[in-house]
Design an enzyme around this catalytic site. Structure first.
Site, PDB file in Angstrom:
ATOM      1  CG  HIS A   7       6.798  56.523 -65.874  1.00  0.00           C
ATOM      2  ND1 HIS A   7       6.257  56.136 -67.082  1.00  0.00           N
ATOM      3  CD2 HIS A   7       7.453  57.693 -66.123  1.00  0.00           C
ATOM      4  CE1 HIS A   7       6.575  57.028 -68.016  1.00  0.00           C
ATOM      5  NE2 HIS A   7       7.289  57.981 -67.456  1.00  0.00           N
ATOM      6  CD  GLU A   8       8.497  60.005 -63.383  1.00  0.00           C
ATOM      7  OE1 GLU A   8       9.523  60.226 -64.057  1.00  0.00           O
ATOM      8  OE2 GLU A   8       7.358  60.274 -63.795  1.00  0.00           O
ATOM      9  CG  HIS A  11      12.199  58.377 -67.014  1.00  0.00           C
ATOM     10  ND1 HIS A  11      12.216  58.158 -68.371  1.00  0.00           N
ATOM     11  CD2 HIS A  11      10.969  58.897 -66.732  1.00  0.00           C
ATOM     12  CE1 HIS A  11      11.051  58.525 -68.892  1.00  0.00           C
ATOM     13  NE2 HIS A  11      10.278  58.967 -67.917  1.00  0.00           N
TER      14      HIS A  11
END
Length: 560
Positions: A7-8, A11
């Site tokens: 997820h990170e 980003h």
């Protein structure tokens, strides 16, 4: 851990390389990062069955998206408090669920092409949702803007009613849509453009899309003997209501459905129960049909619903009988899995074992409680005797039924722990004690500095939920609210009081929560208070409407 890192990492593209223009488009960051994390985790770890987890994520957010307190994915943000509140499950989970539906409709290749075009055109710049629709429309050749806008600009989601008729030797499927709500009778009547994936149970791998654009449409699909299921593959962000005869056929053939569709039928049926459009007996009948299932996500869904019903039964006369039934349903899973992890077992079996043991312990299964206590005693002498996968359930069961000596043993372990995850396991086990005197000790500990403030302040909510001491925890919180709130980070203050009171299941408590937050924390904190109050009112309604049905159903099963 893999999912969080993915997820990170996502980003770096969705959030950094291309950044939302303002907080009303936060979903462009968080919805995309969540969708991408699931996508890459599934691709690189197929044995984890992450794609099936997406169904559970979708069902979870639909539960709250049906309430009065929901909001569109895109919503106005005018101050810092609203920006903080925007980091919620609508932004993350509805955002990623809608992207999954859109990808399923456009096709993986066209969707990927459109995303690459979006990133290339706007790198090192800012965007709005309209920029995304333009890129996806250009890549796919489909009217994405016209189809997608309603899903991000409107709150809620539709229920698609499915009925069938034989006409000239062909099956004609009629689809009708209406906004689906739970305890929201005066909701605005909205419509969506819905790509409905239809499948014939005889050919589950050959779905076809029917576009429902308006209130009603009919399409020919299959022969007159076909059994039709909507939302094939469980990618659509809508709930399906089948005519009774069709639902009966689906229930009869549920074991022949792919895992995603078995999960979808369970999720939809339970959501219909919450909305008062189906009976809990319909759901329990489905669950009974799947007693031989081995898919983690399907079994996890059923056990989670049983856990929720057990919570509703707290303090009710039917709890003992329900728990006996629940133990009887879940115990065969433990008989299959065993206590000890096996070298060649699937990762999902390890997850299932943990849930099975925890639930059986909570339901009061005497053999599981005894074995957990034996293993906890061995763990005290040598921590290597308890595999990491079993530490959660064994510690929670030991703490739940433990005496003062057990509580102190857990406390010693917590104070000696060298890592956050390990330390929190011990404190949660202490907070879950059923003994009210031990609950008093944990509540008092919330005002000390023996661990970090971000942990101690939340002991109160854990005592209320895990330990089933809602009244005791709330009384303590009201007396000490200034000291407790002083330990809470500013961006979590709006969720603190709702977190404590969320374990209640009486409508009067919902009113009390809203009044308390408004009087003591102000209007800026009311969004989370209203959401939690809606959840409390739903539990109260289910207790009144469904517990008599469940108790009767359980009695009939026992008689058989």
């Amino acid at each position: 851990v893999f999912g969080v890192v993915a997820h990170e990492m996502a980003h770096q593209w969705f959030g950094d390389l291309v950044t939302m223009a303002w907080w009303d488009n936060l979903w462009l960051n968080e919805g995309f990062a969540s969708w991408m994390a699931a996508k890459v985790s599934d691709a690189l770890n197929p044995e984890w069955q992450v794609s099936l987890n997406a169904g559970g994520t979708k069902s979870g957010v639909m539960n709250v998206d049906a309430w009065r307190t929901t909001h569109p994915i895109q919503q106005p943000v005018t101050n810092e408090s609203q920006a903080n509140d925007a980091f919620d499950n609508i932004t993350y989970d509805k955002g990623q669920s809608f992207l999954r539906m859109l990808e399923n409709y456009l096709g993986e290749n066209a969707f990927r092409k459109g995303i690459r075009q979006y990133l290339a055109e706007h790198e090192f710049s800012n965007t709005t949702t309209a920029d995304l629709w333009n890129a996806l429309g250009a890549a796919s050749g489909k009217p994405v803007k016209q189809m997608a806008a309603g899903w991000t600009e409107q709150p809620g989601f539709p229920v698609v009613t499915v009925s069938t008729a034989c006409v000239n030797g062909r099956q004609v499927v009629t689809l009708e849509q209406k906004r689906f709500t739970v305890q929201y009778p005066d909701a605005a009547p909205l419509q969506w453009t819905i790509p409905v994936a239809l499948m014939d149970l005889a050919h589950p791998n050959a779905p076809a899309f029917a576009m429902l654009n308006g209130e009603k449409t009919s399409v020919p699909f299959g022969g007159c003997n076909s059994v039709i299921k909507a939302n094939a593959g469980d990618a659509g962000y809508y709930v399906t209501l089948y005519e009774p005869a069709l639902f009966a056929k689906l229930r009869q053939g549920i074991t022949n459905l792919p895992a995603a569709d078995r999960l979808n039928l369970l999720d939809d049926t339970w959501l219909m129960v919450q909305g008062g459009r189906a009976s809990s007996s319909d759901y329990l009948d489905l669950a009974q049909s799947l007693k031989g299932d081995t898919t983690y996500q399907v079994l996890n869904q059923i056990i989670s619903v049983l856990d929720g019903i057990d919570g509703l039964e707290q303090g009710q006369p039917g709890r003992a009988a329900f728990r006996k039934f629940a133990c009887g349903w879940v115990r065969p899973l433990l008989d299959r899995l065993g206590w000890e992890p096996r070298a060649a077992e699937a990762p999902t079996d390890r997850l299932l074992r943990s849930h099975v043991l925890t639930s059986l312990g909570y339901y009061g299964d005497a053999a599981v409680i005894k074995e957990a206590q034996v293993r906890f005693a061995a763990f005290l002498k040598d921590q290597r005797t308890l595999p990491a996968d079993l530490r959660g359930p064994v510690l929670m069961i030991a703490g739940r039924y433990g005496d003062r000596a057990t509580y102190e043993q857990l406390h010693d372990l917590a104070r000696a722990a060298k890592g956050t995850e390990e330390r929190q396991l011990y404190y949660r086990a202490m907070a879950g004690a059923l003994d009210p005197e031990l609950a008093t000790l944990t509540l008092s500990m919330s005002l000390t500095d023996e661990t970090v403030p971000q942990e101690t302040a939340y002991f109160v909510a854990q005592v209320a939920g895990l330990g089933e001491h809602q009244e005791q925890a709330w009384d303590f919180a009201r007396r000490h609210m200034p000291e407790l709130l002083a330990q809470v980070e500013s961006f979590r203050r709006n969720t603190y009081v709702p977190g404590i009171m969320g374990s209640f299941s009486d409508a009067a408590r919902a009113d009390e929560l809203e009044a308390y937050v408004k009087d003591n924390l102000g209007e800026d904190a009311m969004t989370k208070a209203r959401e939690t109050a809606a959840a409390i009112r739903l539990k109260a309604a289910l207790k009144e409407r469904e517990l008599p049905v469940i108790d009767k159903w359980v009695a009939e099963q026992a008689a058989k």
